[in-house]
Structures are given as structure tokens and as C-alpha cells.
Scaffold this motif. Structure first.
Motif, mmCIF file in Angstrom:
data_model
loop_
_atom_site.group_PDB
_atom_site.id
_atom_site.type_symbol
_atom_site.label_atom_id
_atom_site.label_comp_id
_atom_site.label_asym_id
_atom_site.label_seq_id
_atom_site.Cartn_x
_atom_site.Cartn_y
_atom_site.Cartn_z
ATOM 1 N N THR A 171 0.840 -1.193 0.000
ATOM 2 C CA THR A 171 0.000 0.000 0.000
ATOM 3 C C THR A 171 0.872 1.239 0.000
ATOM 4 O O THR A 171 1.804 1.351 0.812
ATOM 5 C CB THR A 171 -0.926 0.029 1.233
ATOM 6 N N THR A 610 -6.440 -4.182 -11.639
ATOM 7 C CA THR A 610 -5.096 -4.492 -11.149
ATOM 8 C C THR A 610 -4.765 -3.886 -9.794
ATOM 9 O O THR A 610 -3.739 -4.227 -9.203
ATOM 10 C CB THR A 610 -4.045 -4.030 -12.170
ATOM 11 N N PHE A 611 -5.581 -2.974 -9.281
ATOM 12 C CA PHE A 611 -5.289 -2.371 -7.978
ATOM 13 C C PHE A 611 -6.559 -1.754 -7.407
ATOM 14 O O PHE A 611 -7.565 -1.591 -8.102
ATOM 15 C CB PHE A 611 -4.187 -1.312 -8.091
ATOM 16 N N ILE A 646 -3.253 3.832 -2.534
ATOM 17 C CA ILE A 646 -3.290 2.823 -3.597
ATOM 18 C C ILE A 646 -2.846 1.485 -3.023
ATOM 19 O O ILE A 646 -1.753 1.374 -2.454
ATOM 20 C CB ILE A 646 -2.379 3.217 -4.777
ATOM 21 N N LYS A 647 -3.691 0.455 -3.182
ATOM 22 C CA LYS A 647 -3.364 -0.894 -2.745
ATOM 23 C C LYS A 647 -3.049 -1.750 -3.968
ATOM 24 O O LYS A 647 -3.882 -1.884 -4.872
ATOM 25 C CB LYS A 647 -4.533 -1.505 -1.969
ATOM 26 N N LEU A 648 -1.859 -2.352 -3.970
ATOM 27 C CA LEU A 648 -1.388 -3.126 -5.119
ATOM 28 C C LEU A 648 -1.446 -4.624 -4.867
ATOM 29 O O LEU A 648 -0.718 -5.390 -5.506
ATOM 30 C CB LEU A 648 0.042 -2.701 -5.464
ATOM 31 N N ASP A 649 -2.317 -5.064 -3.945
ATOM 32 C CA ASP A 649 -2.392 -6.485 -3.602
ATOM 33 C C ASP A 649 -2.714 -7.349 -4.819
ATOM 34 O O ASP A 649 -2.145 -8.428 -5.007
ATOM 35 C CB ASP A 649 -3.454 -6.710 -2.525
ATOM 36 N N LEU A 651 -2.020 -6.855 -7.869
ATOM 37 C CA LEU A 651 -0.922 -6.858 -8.835
ATOM 38 C C LEU A 651 0.206 -7.790 -8.426
ATOM 39 O O LEU A 651 0.871 -8.395 -9.275
ATOM 40 C CB LEU A 651 -0.388 -5.440 -9.010
#
Length: 653
Positions: A171, A610-611, A646-649, A651
Motif C-alpha cells: 500500500t 489491477t489495484f 493505492i493498494k497493489l495487492d 498486482l
């Protein structure tokens, strides 16, 4: 000590009667099937395991996540009954006060280790970012028998926890706001069912040059706050490892550095040159082992704090009027063994040992102190009754307080709906290093503060039907007394102040809370209201000017309300805090006006493939009120903040 038992012997006899009666009734159900005991009870800390009889405020994960761009003082001020004595804008010192006591009477712990200053005895919550904690609790009773020194008001617990079922996560967040406030943070978690690693970091800087009305000058002119900037950087790492289902190891590292300009008080035209730099390093390790009928926990932590306060006559000078560095170190150890006699009865036995050191120019020497404690606790949990008993003996080479004990119970009047609880405990607070060693004024022979506190509360959690999801309310009445209160007062015939045991303080009050959740399809509403009535008075009969008067900066009435709602991807809410009048002097010769603040936020979530992302807009002090929490330290007016997370889990998994 004997007087405590004599005074409260009826309550002790009643509790013993209830215990024996319930045990007789349930004798046929005696069992040693330890596998029926919940795992969370086996591995929980001593303080959590014996807490049912104490008033405790616990913040849920959603509340913590919604406040991750704030410091701990802002979180507690809007969501708990804790009253925060703030010295100004974001990053300024913010001291917690519970139940009408001083900042030295509230213990703040990180994963079980107290982090209050060794020199001042209090904890500045502005130096703790919410990004660094997973769990926050406020224990209002906090017996010294379980928590140790300095809990007349209560204790604030900060914990980091592993989510063993979570995958990898990353994150990123940033925030910008009024007076050049900027904040950037990163959170990352990874691991599997045996190993977890969490990383958090943040950087913040702010100019904090807001406008204010200088009430100490004729006409109350509008001025700009100067010499008020702050820079703050920190990183935390946590490690969790299961060598087997019965063995757990965890460790944590917390490093933080802050550079804070210190502005002048109201009434002074010059901006000031004072500055305070702090560097903090905190390390701990913990091992837990679960046996068939018992559990063992061993913890050790090392804590280092370097502080430099400096001040010049003019901003461009090379030399300093004041250049005061200090260093403190603490090495703390804790061992606890818990044994389950059966599914109803269990006991703990343990010990603590600490070494505390201080290198301060004003001490004239390097200070080294040891502190040790032996601790015992017993729990009886059957049917509707849970009873707790705990005891502690503190040891050091200076002054040992009397043995401390805590006793209380929680009884379900209507199972899972209506309960009553009560608690009584003795309390103490050891003198700080400054109290004993600061020259001039320190007193090596000063006595520890001693006293007691008691409370009784009733809570209600009804079973509801739609659209009501949940409702709970609680009201608690409490009283406490502090003897041998430590204060710094002017020394007769000398041009300095000194530390002495001055007077007695009695604090009594009522805490009431109500929490309601509703849901209609995709629309949710959460309403929470808190009211505190606090009477904290000086009982020093030798000074008629202050006798029976409310203590400084302690409001009699405080009200906190929050209302939030969510619909699909939108969230919106408001916090309204009101504080009654306070007195800036012990003789009530100066009064601070009541104040009310209103904060408002709106949040929108986005979920591309994707996010995940969210954007949040916040207005603080919506009504632009001019007020002071501490005399001559103006609080900021209306402020605007925008936050992007922004959470990139998706991705990285």
C-alpha cells in the motif's frame, strides 16, 4: 496496605462467596480437557487475559485504517474518551490524560513494553504514527499489579499483529494539506503460514505557519505562527515465525527521527529560535511456547532515545544560548508462566527486570537504575461470572512501594446482553529520573506516589433485528485517590524550582458511551457518542487557594460524537468534540473558554482490475474556531487535507 483490605473487606467477601458458590454448583462439570480452552486465551498477554473486570476501549481495524495518515493523539482524541493536552498544530507535543490525572499517570505500551519517557514520565503521542500500529486499546482502570508504575489514569496499549491468512500486500499513500503539510507512507506485508514480515515507513513535513488571534496583546491582533515547522521520518519492521504449532517467535524494530521547531508562546513578537530533535530506536523479541495445560512467554526489549534541545539568541548566530542533549536507555525483560488448573481456573506467575540509564548534563553524572517485580494473578471463569485477582511486589535499591493488588469481576445479569463489572486496585508511580537527579531541584529521597482506584460499570448489548446491526452502551462510575503527589514548586529562598511530595488528589467521575450500527441494503450508518464527567480536585489543606479546586487543564465536561455513513463506494462522516471550561492556574485565577471542533470527511473508493485505490478529503475545525487547549498555545483554524491511497495487492499476488 491493611487499611485497603479492611475498607473493602465486604466486597472481597462477596466475591469469595460468589466464587465458592459457583464452584460448588459446577463441581460436576470439572474437566481438565485443556484443548477446549480457546487458543487466544493461551497466547494472550497477562494484561489482556485479566481484563474483563476493567473498562476497556478497543479500536477496530476499520477505524485505525481510516486514520492512518494521523498521529496517535488525533486518533484517540476523536474516537476514545482520552483527553489530549495539545500544544498546537500537527507534530506539537500531545499528552494523554485519563480520568482527570496528569500525563505521568497514563502508561503507554508498545507490544507490552512501556514507552513513557524516563526523564519526564509521560508519552508524547504526536511522535507515534497510526501507520505503525495494528491494534489500539485504552484500559481505563489498568491496575498497577498488572501494568506497573504510573497508571492512576489508565493505560494505552499499542500492538503489532500478524495476519497469518493474508497474502502479500503493498500500500502506498500520500497526503497534502494546509500550511504545507505533506505526508508519504508505505506498508508492505508478505509471508506464509509459518513466517510473516511487515514493513511500514513514513515521511512527514509541515510548515504549520497558520494565522491566529494573539489574545495576550491589546486588540487581539491576527498573527502568523512562526518557527513551528516539523519534519518526521520513521520505519518499522515486524517479524513473526512459527517453528511449530506450539512455538511462536516475533520481533520488532522501530526507528524514528523528528526535527521540531518550538514556537514562542502568545504575547511574544519575536518568532523564536528553539528547536528539539529526537531520535528513537526500539527493539524487542518475544517467544511463546504452549504446553498441554500451560503456556510460557519470554520477552525482552531495548529502547534508546536521544534528544537535543537548542536555542539561540538570534537565528543567524553560530553559538547557542541553550544546548542540552540527553540520552536514555532501557533494557526490559518479562517472563510469564500460565497454568490451567481446569477449564474454569487458571493462574499466572511471572517477573520483570529492567535496567534504566540516563546521560543528562543537568544530572552531573551517568545514572543507572534497576527495577524488578514479582507478579501473580488468578482467574476464575465459569457460567456468568469471571473473577480476577492480581498482585505485584516492586523492588529497586531506592524506595520500594507497598505490595500492589487488583481484584474485580464481571457478571452476566442477562447472558450476552446485560452485564455488570467492578474493579478495585492499588496504584503507585515511581519518581522520574528528572524528579530525582536534575540539578538544581532534583530530590534523591523523594517518595513514590501511592493510592488506589475503584470503578463499577454496567453494559448493555441487546439482540436486534434489521435494520439495526448492533448496539451497545456502557456507563461507568469511578473514583481514585493519589497520595504523595510529586510536583515541581518554587524553592523558598532560591531562584529555582524543586521536586517534592506535595499533596493529595481525588478524582471521581462518570464515563458513558453508546455505539450504534445500522444497515439498509448497501447503505450503512455508524453513530458513536461519549460523555465524560470529571471532578479532579486538590486535597492539600495547607493551601486554601487551591484546596478542593479542579486541577489545571482538566475539563469537568467533555462530549465526543461521531457519525459516519457508507453507500456503495462512498464514505462520509463527521466528528464533533466539545470540551468545557478549564483553568490554567491552580487557584483558578485564569480560565480557558470552552471550545467545540467539527471535522468532516468524504471518501471515494475505486477498484480497477489491477489495484484498489481511494481518495479522501478532510476538513478539520470546520467552524474555524479560535481556541487553546494549553494557555498561550494557539490551535490551528480551519484546515483542508486530501489523501490518496493505492493498494497493489491484486498486482503482486
Amino acid at each position: 496496605m491493611a487499611s485497603y483490605f479492611k475498607k473493602f473487606s465486604p466486597a472481597l467477601l462477596l466475591l469469595m462467596f460468589l466464587t465458592v458458590s459457583q464452584e460448588t454448583i459446577q463441581a460436576q462439570q470439572f474437566s481438565k480437557k485443556v484443548h477446549e480452552i480457546k487458543e487466544v486465551q493461551i497466547v494472550s498477554s497477562r494484561k489482556d487475559f485479566y481484563s474483563e473486570d476493567q473498562k476497556t476501549s478497543i479500536l477496530d481495524s476499520i477505524t485505525i485504517e481510516n486514520n492512518q495518515s494521523n498521529n496517535l493523539d488525533q486518533l484517540l482524541n476523536s474516537t476514545t474518551p482520552v483527553y489530549i493536552r495539545s500544544y498546537g498544530s500537527r507534530g506539537a507535543p500531545a499528552i494523554p490524560n485519563l480520568r482527570g490525572t496528569q500525563g505521568t499517570h497514563t502508561s503507554v505500551t508498545w507490544n507490552g513494553f512501556p514507552i513513557n519517557s524516563s526523564t519526564l514520565g509521560q508519552c508524547d503521542l504526536s511522535q507515534t504514527p497510526v501507520e505503525f500500529v495494528d491494534h489500539v486499546s485504552v484500559t481505563h482502570s489498568a491496575p498497577s499489579s498488572l501494568y506497573g508504575s504510573g497508571t492512576f489514569g489508565g493505560a494505552i496499549g499499542l500492538e503489532n499483529k500478524a495476519n497469518w491468512n493474508q497474502g502479500r500486500s503493498l500500500t502506498l499513500a500520500s497526503e497534502a494539506g494546509s500550511w504545507n503539510n505533506q505526508r508519504y507512507s508505505l506498508h508492505s506485508k508478505l509471508g506464509n503460514q509459518k513466517f510473516r514480515y511487515n514493513l511500514s515507513g513514513f515521511y512527514q513535513h509541515a510548515q504549520n505557519d497558520f494565522d491566529y488571534h494573539d489574545t495576550q496583546q491589546f486588540g487581539k491582533p491576527i498573527k502568523e505562527r512562526k518557527n513551528n515547522a516539523v519534519k518526521n521520518f520513521g520505519v518499522m519492521q515486524n517479524f513473526y515465525y512459527k517453528t511449530s504449532p506450539r512455538n511462536r517467535f516475533e520481533a520488532g524494530i522501530w526507528y524514528q527521527a523528528r526535527d521540531k521547531e518550538v514556537p514562542e508562546i502568545m504575547g511574544i513578537s519575536e518568532p523564536g529560535t528553539a528547536r528539539q530533535r529526537d531520535s528513537i530506536l526500539r527493539l524487542y523479541g518475544q517467544w511463546k511456547r504452549v504446553f498441554d495445560e500451560s503456556a510460557l512467554q519470554i520477552r525482552s526489549g531495548w529502547f534508546y532515545h536521544h534528544q537535543l534541545y537548542s536555542e539561540k539568541e538570534n537565528p543567524g548566530d553560530d553559538s547557542y544560548l541553550i544546548y542540552s542533549p540527553l540520552e536514555t536507555r532501557k533494557w526490559m525483560n518479562d517472563l510469564n508462566y500460565r497454568y490451567y488448573l481446569n477449564n474454569q481456573m487458571s493462574f499466572d506467575i511471572g517477573g520483570q527486570y529492567s535496567l534504566i540509564g540516563g546521560d543528562v548534563d543537568a544530572y552531573g553524572k551517568t545514572i543507572r537504575e534497576y527495577r524488578a517485580s514479582l507478579i501473580g494473578a488468578f482467574k476464575y471463569d465459569i457460567s456468568r461470572l469471571t473473577a480476577n485477582l492480581s498482585i505485584r511486589q516492586q523492588f529497586n535499591k531506592y524506595t520500594n512501594p507497598d505490595p500492589q493488588f487488583g481484584i474485580g469481576g464481571n457478571y452476566g445479569l442477562i447472558p450476552n446482553m446485560l452485564y455488570i463489572r467492578s474493579h478495585f486496585s492499588t496504584k503507585y508511580r515511581l519518581p522520574t529520573l528528572n524528579d530525582k537527579y536534575w540539578q538544581p531541584g532534583g530530590n534523591p529521597d523523594i517518595k513514590p506516589e501511592q493510592g488506589w482506584s475503584g470503578e463499577i460499570g454496567i453494559g448493555y448489548k441487546p439482540n436486534l433485528s434489521a435494520p439495526f446491526q448492533s448496539f451497545q452502551s456502557e456507563i461507568t462510575a469511578y473514583t481514585s485517590k493519589i497520595n504523595e503527589l510529586i510536583q515541581w514548586v518554587p524553592k523558598e529562598g532560591e531562584p529555582y524550582w524543586h521536586a517534592i511530595n506535595t499533596s493529595r488528589v481525588r478524582s471521581s467521575g462518570i464515563e458513558a458511551t453508546a455505539d450504534l450500527n445500522l444497515k439498509w441494503n448497501s447503505f450503512k450508518v455508524h453513530l458513536k457518542s461519549m460523555y465524560n464527567y470529571t471532578r479532579s480536585v486538590n486535597l492539600n489543606e495547607d493551601n486554601p487557594d487551591t484546596y478542593q479546586k479542579q486541577l489545571r487543564y482538566t475539563p469537568i465536561h467533555t462530549v465526543k460524537n461521531s457519525l459516519s455513513g457508507s453507500w456503495k463506494s462512498f464514505d462520509m462522516g463527521t466528528h464533533i468534540n466539545h470540551s468545557g471550561r478549564r483553568y490554567a492556574t491552580e487557584d483558578h485565577s485564569r480560565e480557558l473558554s470552552p471550545y467545540t471542533t467539527v471535522d468532516l470527511f468524504i471518501k471515494k473508493q475505486f477498484k480497477p482490475e489491477t489495484f484498489d485505490a481511494q481518495i479522501k478529503f478532510t476538513v478539520q475545525n470546520l467552524l474555524d474556531n479560535q481556541y487553546q487547549v494549553i494557555a498561550n498555545y494557539p490551535m490551528p483554524g480551519r484546515a483542508y487535507y486530501i489523501n490518496l491511497k493505492i493498494k497493489l495487492d491484486k498486482l503482486i499476488n
